[in-house]
Design an enzyme around this catalytic site. Structure first.
Site, PDB file in Angstrom:
ATOM      1  CG  ASP A 125      -1.918   1.126   1.367  1.00 35.62           C
ATOM      2  OD1 ASP A 125      -2.302   1.617   0.087  1.00 35.62           O
ATOM      3  OD2 ASP A 125      -2.224   1.644   2.419  1.00 35.62           O
ATOM      4  CG  LEU A 126       4.293   1.114  -1.521  1.00 38.49           C
ATOM      5  CD1 LEU A 126       5.420   0.990  -2.438  1.00 38.49           C
ATOM      6  CD2 LEU A 126       4.650   1.148  -0.091  1.00 38.49           C
ATOM      7  CE  LYS A 127      -3.556   5.309   0.601  1.00 37.73           C
ATOM      8  NZ  LYS A 127      -2.780   4.333   1.469  1.00 37.73           N
TER       9      LYS A 127
ATOM     10  CG  ASP B 246       8.460   7.549 -10.268  1.00 32.01           C
ATOM     11  OD1 ASP B 246       8.932   8.018 -11.039  1.00 32.01           O
ATOM     12  OD2 ASP B 246       9.198   7.121  -9.262  1.00 32.01           O
ATOM     13  CB  ILE B 247       8.047   8.329 -15.152  1.00 34.59           C
ATOM     14  CG1 ILE B 247       9.304   7.250 -14.474  1.00 34.59           C
ATOM     15  CG2 ILE B 247       8.740   9.512 -15.113  1.00 34.59           C
ATOM     16  CD1 ILE B 247      10.659   7.349 -15.453  1.00 34.59           C
TER      17      ILE B 247
ATOM     18  CG  ASN C 283      10.631   2.435 -17.136  1.00 34.03           C
ATOM     19  OD1 ASN C 283      10.508   1.229 -17.951  1.00 34.03           O
ATOM     20  ND2 ASN C 283      12.020   2.547 -16.672  1.00 34.03           N
TER      21      ASN C 283
ATOM     22  N   GLY D 171      -5.623  -2.659  11.535  1.00 31.70           N
ATOM     23  CA  GLY D 171      -4.190  -2.337  12.110  1.00 31.70           C
ATOM     24  C   GLY D 171      -4.223  -2.443  13.342  1.00 31.70           C
ATOM     25  NE  ARG D 172      -4.075   3.285  13.992  1.00 25.39           N
ATOM     26  CZ  ARG D 172      -4.113   4.321  13.916  1.00 25.39           C
ATOM     27  NH1 ARG D 172      -3.670   5.490  14.419  1.00 25.39           N
ATOM     28  NH2 ARG D 172      -4.869   4.766  12.585  1.00 25.39           N
TER      29      ARG D 172
END
Length: 237
Positions: free
Chosen positions: A70-72, A76-77, A79, A213-214
């Protein structure tokens, strides 16, 4: 990607490893032997060597587990994003988030590169975030549906949807994967989630996977907390 429909509670629970080190993450994975899916977010990603951590998690489950990355990432390009998706192949990464908020011209290019890098493999599923669970705004439900429809048309496999908007999204998008954060068992703190549901409510509204999570990781007995959620989901099913 075909939406799974016969999942049980243990198949639906994704535990968020929101900790600061690989050691803490692997310790939780060891303790949570009743959980098969784990989420890795930006906090762990920034510790480095994330693909090595993913492999260790998979090894601990002997190939039977799965990871939600989960980086959303969306700024970035294409490639670079395509390379990340390609690296995730073969590591049993089930889901990856690439873009959040308003669809725009970069979104469709990102999705094209991500799907091309995935090739014929069904995984990782590409998930998009119409609106973070920590945010709300006037007309949120309508905007989530509008953004969600665009993102799915452009090639997303599913949506990250929380709170009462799960139901309308399931009705509008019956075949899409719906993964829901903001899951809070009765009696637990809502923390920074403004749109949330209990595990049973989320399943009844139509969510496929629940991210917790918590309420689990900060519980004195994480395994018991996870099992209580699994049992609640099975009861709702």
């Amino acid at each position: 990607m075909v939406r799974p429909t016969e999942l049980r509670g243990a198949d639906r629970l994704i535990v968020a490893l929101d900790v600061s080190s690989h050691e803490e993450a692997l310790s939780l994975v060891d303790r949570l032997d009743n959980v098969s899916l784990f989420k890795i977010g930006l906090q762990l990603f920034l510790t480095g060597h994330i693909l090595n951590l993913i492999k260790k998690i998979q090894d601990s489950r002997r190939g039977g587990g799965g990871v939600f990355l989960d980086l959303k990432l969306g700024g970035d390009i294409g490639n670079t994003i395509g390379s990340l998706v390609k690296d995730c192949r073969g590591l049993n990464v089930k889901f990856i988030t690439l873009v959040q908020a308003e669809p725009h011209s970069l979104t469709i290019e990102t999705l094209k590169r991500a799907r091309a890098a995935r090739g014929a493999d069904p995984y990782p599923c590409i998930l998009m975030v119409p609106l973070l669970s920590s945010m709300t705004e006037p007309g949120a439900a309508a905007k989530i549906l509008e953004r969600g429809e665009t993102l799915l048309e452009w090639g997303s496999d599913g949506l990250i949807v929380s709170g009462p908007e799960i139901g309308p999204c399931r009705t509008r998008f019956p075949e899409a994967l719906l993964v829901s954060p903001g899951i809070r068992p009765d009696g637990s703190f809502h923390d920074d989630h403004l749109r949330f549901t209990t595990p049973s409510e989320a399943v009844r509204l139509g969510s496929d996977y629940l991210v917790v999570g918590r309420p689990i990781t900060q519980h004195p007995d994480p395994r018991a907390a996870a099992q209580a959620i699994i049992d609640e989901v099975n009861g709702a099913l």
